[in-house]
Write a protein that holds these residues in place. Structure first.
Motif, mmCIF file in Angstrom:
data_model
loop_
_atom_site.group_PDB
_atom_site.id
_atom_site.type_symbol
_atom_site.label_atom_id
_atom_site.label_comp_id
_atom_site.label_asym_id
_atom_site.label_seq_id
_atom_site.Cartn_x
_atom_site.Cartn_y
_atom_site.Cartn_z
ATOM 1 N N ASP A 80 -5.239 -8.118 6.846
ATOM 2 C CA ASP A 80 -4.704 -6.784 6.584
ATOM 3 C C ASP A 80 -4.088 -6.100 7.783
ATOM 4 O OD1 ASP A 80 -7.054 -6.791 4.176
ATOM 5 O OD2 ASP A 80 -5.007 -6.187 3.720
ATOM 6 N N TYR A 139 0.841 -1.194 0.000
ATOM 7 C CA TYR A 139 0.000 0.000 0.000
ATOM 8 C C TYR A 139 0.877 1.245 0.000
ATOM 9 C CZ TYR A 139 -3.537 -3.247 1.862
ATOM 10 O OH TYR A 139 -4.382 -4.311 2.060
ATOM 11 N N PHE A 180 -8.447 -0.772 14.074
ATOM 12 C CA PHE A 180 -7.023 -0.813 14.409
ATOM 13 C C PHE A 180 -6.652 0.397 15.263
ATOM 14 C CE2 PHE A 180 -5.774 -3.854 11.037
ATOM 15 C CZ PHE A 180 -6.880 -3.769 10.211
ATOM 16 N N ARG A 230 -5.560 -5.089 16.286
ATOM 17 C CA ARG A 230 -6.608 -5.235 15.296
ATOM 18 C C ARG A 230 -7.770 -5.958 15.951
ATOM 19 N NH1 ARG A 230 -4.311 -8.776 12.250
ATOM 20 N NH2 ARG A 230 -5.380 -10.515 13.233
ATOM 21 N N PHE A 238 -5.060 6.936 2.078
ATOM 22 C CA PHE A 238 -4.774 5.880 1.123
ATOM 23 C C PHE A 238 -4.577 6.443 -0.282
ATOM 24 C CE2 PHE A 238 -4.954 1.896 -0.996
ATOM 25 C CZ PHE A 238 -5.846 1.988 -2.042
ATOM 26 N N GLN A 272 -14.262 -4.513 0.804
ATOM 27 C CA GLN A 272 -13.608 -3.581 -0.105
ATOM 28 C C GLN A 272 -12.347 -4.227 -0.631
ATOM 29 O OE1 GLN A 272 -12.184 0.080 1.373
ATOM 30 N NE2 GLN A 272 -13.874 1.287 0.632
ATOM 31 N N ALA A 273 -12.165 -4.169 -1.923
ATOM 32 C CA ALA A 273 -10.936 -4.716 -2.486
ATOM 33 C C ALA A 273 -9.747 -3.977 -1.915
ATOM 34 C CB ALA A 273 -10.963 -4.563 -4.004
ATOM 35 N N GLY A 274 -8.805 -4.684 -1.412
ATOM 36 C CA GLY A 274 -7.604 -4.053 -0.886
ATOM 37 C C GLY A 274 -7.706 -3.648 0.559
ATOM 38 N N THR A 275 -8.900 -3.504 1.073
ATOM 39 C CA THR A 275 -9.110 -3.140 2.476
ATOM 40 C C THR A 275 -8.149 -2.058 2.934
ATOM 41 O OG1 THR A 275 -7.733 -4.991 3.225
ATOM 42 C CG2 THR A 275 -10.090 -5.348 3.093
ATOM 43 N N ALA A 276 -8.143 -0.950 2.234
ATOM 44 C CA ALA A 276 -7.315 0.183 2.627
ATOM 45 C C ALA A 276 -7.766 0.695 3.976
ATOM 46 C CB ALA A 276 -7.434 1.292 1.581
ATOM 47 N N LEU A 277 -6.809 1.145 4.771
ATOM 48 C CA LEU A 277 -7.125 1.675 6.087
ATOM 49 C C LEU A 277 -7.617 3.106 5.974
ATOM 50 C CD1 LEU A 277 -4.059 0.340 8.095
ATOM 51 C CD2 LEU A 277 -6.403 -0.482 8.207
ATOM 52 N N PHE A 283 -3.339 6.789 16.327
ATOM 53 C CA PHE A 283 -4.347 6.787 15.276
ATOM 54 C C PHE A 283 -5.249 5.579 15.413
ATOM 55 C CE2 PHE A 283 -2.961 10.241 12.654
ATOM 56 C CZ PHE A 283 -1.591 10.304 12.812
ATOM 57 N N GLU A 329 -6.302 -0.992 -6.843
ATOM 58 C CA GLU A 329 -7.154 0.101 -6.398
ATOM 59 C C GLU A 329 -6.362 1.399 -6.368
ATOM 60 O OE1 GLU A 329 -9.033 -0.665 -2.671
ATOM 61 O OE2 GLU A 329 -10.254 1.144 -2.714
ATOM 62 N N GLN A 340 -1.389 -4.304 8.604
ATOM 63 C CA GLN A 340 -0.430 -3.625 7.735
ATOM 64 C C GLN A 340 0.756 -3.117 8.545
ATOM 65 O OE1 GLN A 340 -2.305 -0.736 5.157
ATOM 66 N NE2 GLN A 340 -4.098 -2.042 4.867
ATOM 67 N N PRO A 354 -2.799 9.261 7.943
ATOM 68 C CA PRO A 354 -2.451 8.817 6.583
ATOM 69 C C PRO A 354 -3.695 8.657 5.717
ATOM 70 C CG PRO A 354 -1.275 7.525 8.229
ATOM 71 C CD PRO A 354 -2.305 8.342 8.965
ATOM 72 N N TYR A 384 0.421 5.346 1.137
ATOM 73 C CA TYR A 384 -0.400 6.347 1.806
ATOM 74 C C TYR A 384 0.357 7.681 1.782
ATOM 75 C CZ TYR A 384 -3.111 2.537 4.001
ATOM 76 O OH TYR A 384 -3.900 1.435 4.240
ATOM 77 N N PHE A 412 -8.000 6.249 8.285
ATOM 78 C CA PHE A 412 -7.487 6.725 9.561
ATOM 79 C C PHE A 412 -8.274 7.920 10.078
ATOM 80 C CE2 PHE A 412 -3.460 4.525 10.305
ATOM 81 C CZ PHE A 412 -3.211 3.947 9.070
ATOM 82 N N GLY A 413 -8.312 8.048 11.403
ATOM 83 C CA GLY A 413 -8.735 9.289 12.012
ATOM 84 C C GLY A 413 -7.595 10.297 11.957
ATOM 85 N N TYR A 467 -12.854 -4.169 10.263
ATOM 86 C CA TYR A 467 -11.764 -4.301 11.221
ATOM 87 C C TYR A 467 -11.411 -2.930 11.761
ATOM 88 C CZ TYR A 467 -11.395 -8.754 8.821
ATOM 89 O OH TYR A 467 -11.677 -9.968 8.262
ATOM 90 N N TYR A 487 -2.917 0.558 -4.010
ATOM 91 C CA TYR A 487 -2.651 -0.739 -3.411
ATOM 92 C C TYR A 487 -2.352 -1.772 -4.498
ATOM 93 C CZ TYR A 487 -5.209 -5.179 -2.729
ATOM 94 O OH TYR A 487 -5.644 -6.463 -2.777
ATOM 95 N N TYR A 529 -2.895 2.448 15.851
ATOM 96 C CA TYR A 529 -1.479 2.575 15.551
ATOM 97 C C TYR A 529 -0.900 3.697 16.400
ATOM 98 C CZ TYR A 529 -1.601 -0.348 11.321
ATOM 99 O OH TYR A 529 -1.714 -1.390 10.431
ATOM 100 N N ASN A 536 -11.777 -7.478 14.917
ATOM 101 C CA ASN A 536 -12.807 -7.598 13.897
ATOM 102 C C ASN A 536 -14.175 -7.317 14.488
ATOM 103 O OD1 ASN A 536 -14.408 -10.027 14.506
ATOM 104 N ND2 ASN A 536 -12.494 -11.138 14.165
ATOM 105 N N PHE A 553 2.008 -0.782 14.728
ATOM 106 C CA PHE A 553 0.746 -1.472 14.912
ATOM 107 C C PHE A 553 0.575 -1.841 16.385
ATOM 108 C CE2 PHE A 553 -2.645 -4.411 13.977
ATOM 109 C CZ PHE A 553 -2.432 -5.499 14.808
#
Lengths: 114, 116
Positions: free
Chosen positions: A101, A33, B35, B50, A45, B99-104, B91, A56, A103, A43, A35, B106-107, B33, A48, B37, B52, B47
């Motif tokens: 995931d 990924y 998380f 995590r 996105f 979602q494909a890729g499951t991008a994070l 964070f 994506e 990461q 961060p 970011y 963040f706040g 999920y 990916y 950090y 779920n 990290f």
């Protein structure tokens, strides 16, 4: 060190120049990924890869940005005709498909566009 | 739309105090999920945990504990007996399983300063 590595750690460039960053993920991690993090923000996105396929892209990734992962190992992120608004920390992360995931992030490349 | 809100921008405490960092999330997915950090002054994201969406059990790891409540869409993080080394930006992040890729996502982070 078996973590995610990024090179360079810092880059200062003049507006209009092209820059390229490199990310080496954790060995055998098939997801990679990119970011971007600006000051005071979390961060965001950008894009990916799963193995060598770019699956994506965020709307943040304008046509001046291009990323590759030619052999499914390291990745490069190129920014063409840099603008001052591109100044940020560019973070790379990698993960395994099977670990839901979790990461792992690299130290980042801090870009300053003058 | 997916969103993570960390309403506390900065928190300052004195060593040995307990501190709770708040995280509220929005998602339409039933499987997701969450998380946490840590980003110390060196800049590298570390990290922490995590969780779920099907596991609402609270978790404790040493001085760290996490409270996940789906009813209030919150995933709060408590540090017990804080130490100077806990000073960092923390964070909270969300990813969605379908979602494909499951991008994070963040706040904006909470900056924690622990003084001696």
């Amino acid at each position: 060190d078996t973590g995610v590595s990024q090179d360079p750690r810092h880059k200062i460039t003049k507006r209009g120049q092209n820059v390229t960053f490199r990310c080496d993920p954790i060995s055998e991690h098939n997801r990679l990924y990119w970011y971007r993090q600006t000051l005071g923000q979390g961060p965001e996105f950008l894009t990916y890869f799963q193995n060598e396929a770019q699956l994506e892209k965020s709307r943040l990734l304008s046509d001046r940005f291009s990323a590759e992962r030619p052999k499914g190992s390291f990745s490069t992120l190129e920014i063409q005709r840099t603008e001052q608004g591109d100044s940020a920390m560019y973070l790379c992360a990698s993960s395994l498909v099977l670990t839901e995931d979790e990461q792992f992030f690299g130290p980042g490349t801090r870009l300053t566009v003058l | 739309a997916q969103k993570v809100t960390q309403a506390q921008t900065e928190i300052s405490v004195v060593e040995k105090e307990d501190v709770t960092l708040d995280c509220v999330y929005e998602t339409r997915d039933t499987t997701y999920y969450l998380f946490w950090y840590k980003q110390p002054p060196s800049g590298e994201l570390v990290f922490l945990i995590r969780r779920n969406s099907f596991d609402e059990q609270n978790e404790i790891s040493g001085r760290y504990s996490w409270n996940f409540q789906k009813s209030t869409s919150s995933f709060n993080f408590t540090i017990t007996a804080s130490q100077v080394v806990d000073s960092a930006v923390y964070f909270c992040a969300l990813s969605e399983a379908n979602q494909a890729g499951t991008a994070l996502i963040f706040g904006k982070g909470t900056t924690l300063s622990v003084s001696s």
